[in-house]
Design a protein around this motif. Structure first.
Motif, PDB file in Angstrom:
ATOM      1  N   LEU A  27       0.825  -1.188   0.119  1.00  0.00           N
ATOM      2  CA  LEU A  27      -0.011   0.095   0.154  1.00  0.00           C
ATOM      3  C   LEU A  27       0.594   1.197  -0.277  1.00  0.00           C
ATOM      4  O   LEU A  27       0.353   2.608  -1.118  1.00  0.00           O
ATOM      5  CB  LEU A  27      -1.095   0.325   1.356  1.00  0.00           C
ATOM      6  N   PHE A  28       1.993   1.431   0.607  1.00  0.00           N
ATOM      7  CA  PHE A  28       2.900   2.995   0.853  1.00  0.00           C
ATOM      8  C   PHE A  28       3.584   2.309  -0.112  1.00  0.00           C
ATOM      9  O   PHE A  28       3.610   3.554  -0.779  1.00  0.00           O
ATOM     10  CB  PHE A  28       3.700   2.928   2.280  1.00  0.00           C
ATOM     11  N   LEU A  63       4.875   5.602  -4.803  1.00  0.00           N
ATOM     12  CA  LEU A  63       4.834   6.037  -6.709  1.00  0.00           C
ATOM     13  C   LEU A  63       3.257   7.226  -7.000  1.00  0.00           C
ATOM     14  O   LEU A  63       3.445   7.556  -7.876  1.00  0.00           O
ATOM     15  CB  LEU A  63       4.640   4.465  -7.012  1.00  0.00           C
ATOM     16  N   ASP A  64       2.508   7.221  -6.378  1.00  0.00           N
ATOM     17  CA  ASP A  64       1.704   8.586  -6.699  1.00  0.00           C
ATOM     18  C   ASP A  64       1.468   9.226  -6.224  1.00  0.00           C
ATOM     19  O   ASP A  64       0.935  10.360  -6.595  1.00  0.00           O
ATOM     20  CB  ASP A  64       0.365   7.659  -6.545  1.00  0.00           C
ATOM     21  N   HIS A 120       5.550  13.029   4.787  1.00  0.00           N
ATOM     22  CA  HIS A 120       4.689  12.618   4.234  1.00  0.00           C
ATOM     23  C   HIS A 120       5.107  11.154   3.636  1.00  0.00           C
ATOM     24  O   HIS A 120       4.798  10.517   3.963  1.00  0.00           O
ATOM     25  CB  HIS A 120       3.755  13.231   3.565  1.00  0.00           C
ATOM     26  N   LEU A 121       6.246  11.575   2.408  1.00  0.00           N
ATOM     27  CA  LEU A 121       6.924  11.031   1.895  1.00  0.00           C
ATOM     28  C   LEU A 121       8.292   9.846   2.645  1.00  0.00           C
ATOM     29  O   LEU A 121       7.869   9.185   2.286  1.00  0.00           O
ATOM     30  CB  LEU A 121       7.629  12.224   0.623  1.00  0.00           C
ATOM     31  N   HIS A 122       8.403  10.611   2.856  1.00  0.00           N
ATOM     32  CA  HIS A 122       9.755  10.078   4.548  1.00  0.00           C
ATOM     33  C   HIS A 122       8.854   9.575   5.281  1.00  0.00           C
ATOM     34  O   HIS A 122       9.333   7.692   4.842  1.00  0.00           O
ATOM     35  CB  HIS A 122      10.003  10.602   4.927  1.00  0.00           C
ATOM     36  N   ALA A 123       7.076   9.260   5.866  1.00  0.00           N
ATOM     37  CA  ALA A 123       6.499   7.486   6.577  1.00  0.00           C
ATOM     38  C   ALA A 123       6.580   6.653   5.456  1.00  0.00           C
ATOM     39  O   ALA A 123       6.146   6.225   6.087  1.00  0.00           O
ATOM     40  CB  ALA A 123       5.793   8.537   6.990  1.00  0.00           C
ATOM     41  N   MET A 124       5.913   7.466   4.349  1.00  0.00           N
ATOM     42  CA  MET A 124       5.659   6.219   3.478  1.00  0.00           C
ATOM     43  C   MET A 124       6.638   5.214   3.227  1.00  0.00           C
ATOM     44  O   MET A 124       6.961   4.063   2.942  1.00  0.00           O
ATOM     45  CB  MET A 124       5.298   6.567   2.080  1.00  0.00           C
ATOM     46  N   HIS A 141       8.166   2.298   5.155  1.00  0.00           N
ATOM     47  CA  HIS A 141       7.559   0.977   5.422  1.00  0.00           C
ATOM     48  C   HIS A 141       7.667  -0.091   3.791  1.00  0.00           C
ATOM     49  O   HIS A 141       7.311  -1.356   3.810  1.00  0.00           O
ATOM     50  CB  HIS A 141       6.124   1.264   5.818  1.00  0.00           C
ATOM     51  N   MET A 142       8.739   0.791   3.177  1.00  0.00           N
ATOM     52  CA  MET A 142       8.978   0.351   1.636  1.00  0.00           C
ATOM     53  C   MET A 142      10.370  -0.355   2.002  1.00  0.00           C
ATOM     54  O   MET A 142      11.556  -0.428   1.431  1.00  0.00           O
ATOM     55  CB  MET A 142       9.061   1.118   0.684  1.00  0.00           C
ATOM     56  N   GLU A 143      10.791  -1.578   2.389  1.00  0.00           N
ATOM     57  CA  GLU A 143      12.033  -2.070   3.216  1.00  0.00           C
ATOM     58  C   GLU A 143      12.260  -2.949   1.536  1.00  0.00           C
ATOM     59  O   GLU A 143      13.458  -2.889   2.159  1.00  0.00           O
ATOM     60  CB  GLU A 143      11.122  -3.259   3.482  1.00  0.00           C
TER      61      GLU A 143
END
Length: 175
Positions: free
Chosen positions: A109-110, A115-116, A131-135, A138-140
């Motif tokens: 989801l993140f 990407l969007d 906000h971008l950093h928070a997403m 989660h992208m391990e």
């Protein structure tokens, strides 16, 4: 005591995170949230006739807390969703059933939200970067430098980072 925020009934996937956190706040404020993560007291050895008064009280308290917890969760569902979850007999069972339906794979989801993501000229830049950093956290599957390079490409023209400012394969961070 401060008043708790109202719970907008869950009516689908949109708003699940806020719904979940608000319901948890209410459950813990009511003193019944523990039934979602703790096991009930064990049955007395030798059956109910040999149980002590304190064990019986603990069992009754647990049953009451579980019923109140279940009731709060069911009350926070829309009329459309209630029939789907009312059949679960415990607070934990209802909670887990709702989570199975609406708690999506966060990493995927993140990743798609990342990407969007598009910067908004009307919103504060630092808030959008946070906000971008928070997403990105989660992208391990992506390296820090890969994530940073993807974010760099999304920056508005007046905030561009020069090419090469983010080291290749390095441990660049967006903080």
């Amino acid at each position: 005591m401060a008043s708790l925020p109202a719970i907008k009934p869950l009516d689908g996937a949109d708003g699940f995170l806020r719904w979940k956190e608000t319901v948890l706040l209410h459950l813990h404020a009511a003193g019944v949230g523990h039934v979602l993560s703790e096991d009930p007291p064990p049955p007395p050895p030798g059956g109910a006739s040999s149980s002590s008064p304190s064990a019986e009280a603990a069992t009754r308290t647990w049953a009451r807390d579980d019923a109140v917890c279940r009731g709060h969760i069911l009350a926070a569902l829309s009329d459309r969703l209630l029939p789907d979850y009312v059949r679960y007999g415990t607070g934990r069972a209802v909670w887990e059933a709702v989570a199975r339906t609406y708690h999506l794979d966060e990493a995927a989801l993140f990743y798609h939200r990342f990407l969007d993501f598009r910067f908004d000229d009307g919103a504060p830049l630092l808030e959008q970067l946070a906000h971008l950093h928070a997403m990105a956290v989660h992208m391990e599957d992506l390296s820090a430098s890969g994530t940073a390079n993807m974010a760099r490409g999304k920056l508005p023209a007046d905030a561009q980072i020069p090419e090469g400012a983010i080291p290749e394969g390095g441990k660049a961070s967006m903080t």
